[in-house]
Design an enzyme around this catalytic site. Sequence first.
Site, PDB file in Angstrom:
ATOM      1  N   CYS A 134      36.187   1.369  -8.385  1.00  0.00           N
ATOM      2  CA  CYS A 134      35.732   2.499  -8.993  1.00  0.00           C
ATOM      3  C   CYS A 134      36.455   3.462  -9.616  1.00  0.00           C
ATOM      4  CB  CYS A 134      34.855   3.277  -7.693  1.00  0.00           C
ATOM      5  SG  CYS A 134      36.156   3.933  -6.403  1.00  0.00           S
ATOM      6  N   THR A 170      35.222   0.204   2.021  1.00  0.00           N
ATOM      7  CA  THR A 170      36.109   0.965   0.970  1.00  0.00           C
ATOM      8  C   THR A 170      37.578   1.186   1.718  1.00  0.00           C
ATOM      9  OG1 THR A 170      34.367   2.086  -0.334  1.00  0.00           O
ATOM     10  CG2 THR A 170      36.515   3.069  -0.336  1.00  0.00           C
ATOM     11  N   ARG A 171      37.225   1.640   3.027  1.00  0.00           N
ATOM     12  CA  ARG A 171      38.453   1.843   3.701  1.00  0.00           C
ATOM     13  C   ARG A 171      39.756   1.008   4.168  1.00  0.00           C
ATOM     14  NH1 ARG A 171      37.982   7.491   5.832  1.00  0.00           N
ATOM     15  NH2 ARG A 171      36.088   8.193   5.149  1.00  0.00           N
ATOM     16  N   ASN A 294      31.429   7.532  -7.343  1.00  0.00           N
ATOM     17  CA  ASN A 294      32.350   6.263  -7.250  1.00  0.00           C
ATOM     18  C   ASN A 294      31.699   5.045  -7.112  1.00  0.00           C
ATOM     19  OD1 ASN A 294      32.123   7.896  -4.833  1.00  0.00           O
ATOM     20  ND2 ASN A 294      33.068   6.238  -3.786  1.00  0.00           N
TER      21      ASN A 294
END
Length: 320
Positions: A134, A170-171, A294
């Site tokens: 992103c 994402t993490r 994002n």
Amino acid sequence: MSRDTPAPTKVAVIGSGNIGTDLMIKVLRLSESLEIAAMAGIDPGSDGLARARRLGVATTHGGVEGLVAMDEFTDVGIVFDATSAGAHHRHDQVLRPLGRTLVDLTPAALGPFVVPPVNGTDHLDAPNVNMVTCGGQATIPVVAAIGAVTPVHYGEIVASIASRSAGPGTRANIDEFTETTARAVERVGGAARGKAIIILNPAEPPLIMRDTVHCLVSACATEDITASVEEMADRVRTYVPGYRLKQRVQFEPVAPDDPLRGLLPPGATGPALRVSVFLEVEGAAHYLPAYAGNLDIMTSAALRTAERLAAHRTAQGEPR
């Protein structure tokens, strides 16, 4: 559909989380050249699979193996992977031999990086294209716009996103995010050296995506850089309406004793500038909240890329 209008290219989505679901809805609502044929996930109770079924999209919770076994898969030409970098390696091994084109929304980076307004038509024959990250989609167009005017000796991007918009995938991919984005700042943006930083902002209510781009360049006509950046922002807005510059492009002379000069090419002694660009990305809220710009810029870039791939397949006379 008229006789002269080609049939839409059928696509499938792997990943029934936020990104995959938003992408499915974008295909349904926005695309005239793509048709969503199936969604695959691994959680039978996910909201994405439930929503797909309500919208009349065929589903499986058997992952990529379940997708391949579906009758609907026979006609699928393009597969979006909205899972994780680790899972994408296996998905590529399964799908590439079957002749499907993969649009990878993970940081796995098995295929070439694609940022639509910069190199969107460069890899139309690739079996697997990567949408970077992103932060990369938001900032690399700016680095490239500056690089179109003058060489970028160093490009640094900082992406700040709402913590609530960063899910487990994402993490889990934070390390890959920084590495992949930095490489793409160099390979696609054209910077001699690149660096990427991501910040998960825990503020409540959640803030929309903010991005900062810093580029180190030799002294040049600042008005040309400003015009190039503003023109690029207009190009991104054609597929991400919430993309905007927060203020005019900033320029700061680099003093002779500034440590930044260590990032200049060896032997460089002339005047140098730090160019700073501040961006904001508001999501279209098709499925995700507006603050999740994002995720919206990723799915929007993937949609634009798949539409170009579909048009290329049609021009080449390939099955749709």
